[in-house]
Scaffold this active site. Structure first.
Site: not given
Ligand code: NAD
Length: 429
Positions: A119
């Protein structure tokens, strides 16, 4: 445990010690004991193999220079090169990145992908930065970690507040350094620079698919199961889109700016279009306002935390009323909260399974890039469902046969495969 203790305190690699990393270590310690894991292998798996901290100096648009902290942590390389996302967020720190890297190891192993976990991240406020500033961060960060990444070493991907465009800049920076195009250095790229069909949707699609499997196993047969989603970025919005397509009624969603609630069901296709235009769910038509704390406590069939880690803790876990909790985010449930949810009979689909669709299609993208042969979206989705379905069945079997939680079952499989490979490879020198 042969850790070196100083006055009763474990100081081994204490640099990593923060809440999220210690939670990840505790999950490993718990299954290690259950599995009777070899003590030496357990000890080796408790810490990352390699961690790099870098300064990322950038010129701001106002002419000032700012130094940001960047990290890349590689947890384990037993099964192949390391793989894991890069996050731009103001809470990024070494311990969090190390925990996320460890979870990536179990996730890749559970899905039978030939990778270890990694990561990375840069501590910054991406929402306050211009596109030009983000590009400078991405390019300088890539330059600083260049020596430890590569298609055969460590392959980054998108995570919170990073996206296809940032992956394209990383690929371009790396390629400029080596002198030829290397699409295989990152995944989650735009299709036009070697990305895969279906990668953008993969994580959310996988969340919805594992929820569908759980609904079947738990025999929840209602036509319109209700759902609430925390976070409406890549994972949250696409999970909502596919849950809606499955026939679920999404009654609440939140993002960093606020949340919306409609007990009759939110119009998800229109909400997706609204968010594309406005950048937030706040103010969407026919909805009341809702806070994260209220969303978590809604009496829904399905709850999907898809934003940050440690949002369900021992303080609020007893308020959770869902039947299925699918971890779209990494580490949203602390170990204490996990125990409470298990006692309440909530079926928690652990992140290493629920959100693994992203790394599965990242793996497909890497394979397609290496062989210069690209697949159709149908092929990608069919292969994704095959791998996810197989992993889900394996987890469910261990969960029922050993009477352990789905998380413990998933960890037993994930940790077990890495441990077995480590045993066979031995300890060098
Ligand atoms: P992203 O940046 O696309 O979206 C993040 C979202 O979280 C946004 O809508 C933001 O407004 C919201 N957010 C931030 N702080 C917040 C809060 N305090 N309360 C409510 N909403 C809040 O990120 P993502 O890629 O969707 O990742 C989200 C999670 O999923 C992370 O934990 C990431 O590690 C995990 N994840 C992502 C992927 C991927 O392919 N992108 C894969 C596996 C896991």
């Amino acid at each position: 445990m042969t850790a070196i203790y100083t006055k009763g305190v474990d100081r081994t690699m204490h640099e990593f010690h923060n809440e999220t990393f210690l939670n990840a270590q505790r999950q490993l310690d718990y299954v290690a004991e259950l599995m009777n894991l070899d003590a030496g292998i357990h000890e080796r798996l408790r810490y990352p193999r390699k961690a790099l901290i870098v300064s990322v100096p950038i010129k701001l648009d106002n002419g000032h220079t700012k130094v940001l902290a960047g990290y890349r942590v590689q947890h384990d390389q037993t099964l192949g090169p390391t793989k894991g996302g890069i996050r731009f967020h103001h809470e990024v720190n070494l311990g969090e990145v190390a925990a996320l890297a460890m979870w990536m190891t179990w996730k890749c192993s559970l899905l039978n992908l030939p990778y270890g976990g990694a990561k990375g991240g840069v501590c910054c406020f991406p929402e306050e930065m211009s596109l030009n500033e983000l590009e400078r961060v991405a390019r300088r960060y890539t330059t600083e970690i260049l020596s430890i990444i590569g298609p055969e070493k460590d392959i980054p991907a998108p995570d919170m507040y990073t996206n296809e465009q940032i992956m394209a800049w990383i690929m371009d920076t790396y390629s400029n350094f080596v002198g030829y195009a290397v699409p295989g250095v990152v995944t989650g790229k735009p299709i036009s620079v070697g990305g895969s069909m279906g990668r953008h949707e993969a994580t959310g699609r996988g969340v919805a698919y594992t929820v569908k499997k759980a609904l079947e196993k738990l025999k929840i047969t209602t036509d319109t199961p209700t759902a609430a989603v925390q976070g409406f970025g890549n994972v949250g919005s696409i999970s909502a889109k596919y849950l809606h397509q499955l026939g679920c009624k999404i009654i609440a969603v939140t993002d960093v700016q606020g949340g919306v609630y409609n007990p009759e069901g939110i119009d998800i296709p229109n909400l997706l279009a609204y968010v594309k235009e406005r950048g937030t769910v706040v103010g969407f038509a026919n909805c009341d306002k809702i806070e994260n704390s209220e969303l978590i406590a809604l009496p829904v069939d399905i709850l999907v935390p898809a934003a940050l880690a440690n949002v369900i803790t021992k303080e609020n876990a007893d308020k959770v009323q869902c039947k299925i909790l699918a971890e779209g985010a990494n580490g949203p449930v602390t170990p204490e909260a996990d125990e409470i949810l298990n006692q309440k009979g909530i079926f928690v689909i652990p992140g290493i399974l629920a959100n693994s669709g992203g790394v599965v299609v990242s793996y497909f993208e890497w394979v397609q890039g290496l062989q210069h042969l690209f697949w159709s979206e149908e092929e990608v989705v069919q292969k994704l469902h095959f791998l996810l379905g197989k992993a889900f069945e394996e987890v469910y079997d261990v969960h029922t046969e050993k009477s352990v939680s789905p998380r413990t079952a998933a960890m037993i499989i994930g940790v077990g495969r890495v441990a077995n490979a480590k045993m066979l490879r031995g300890l060098y020198p």
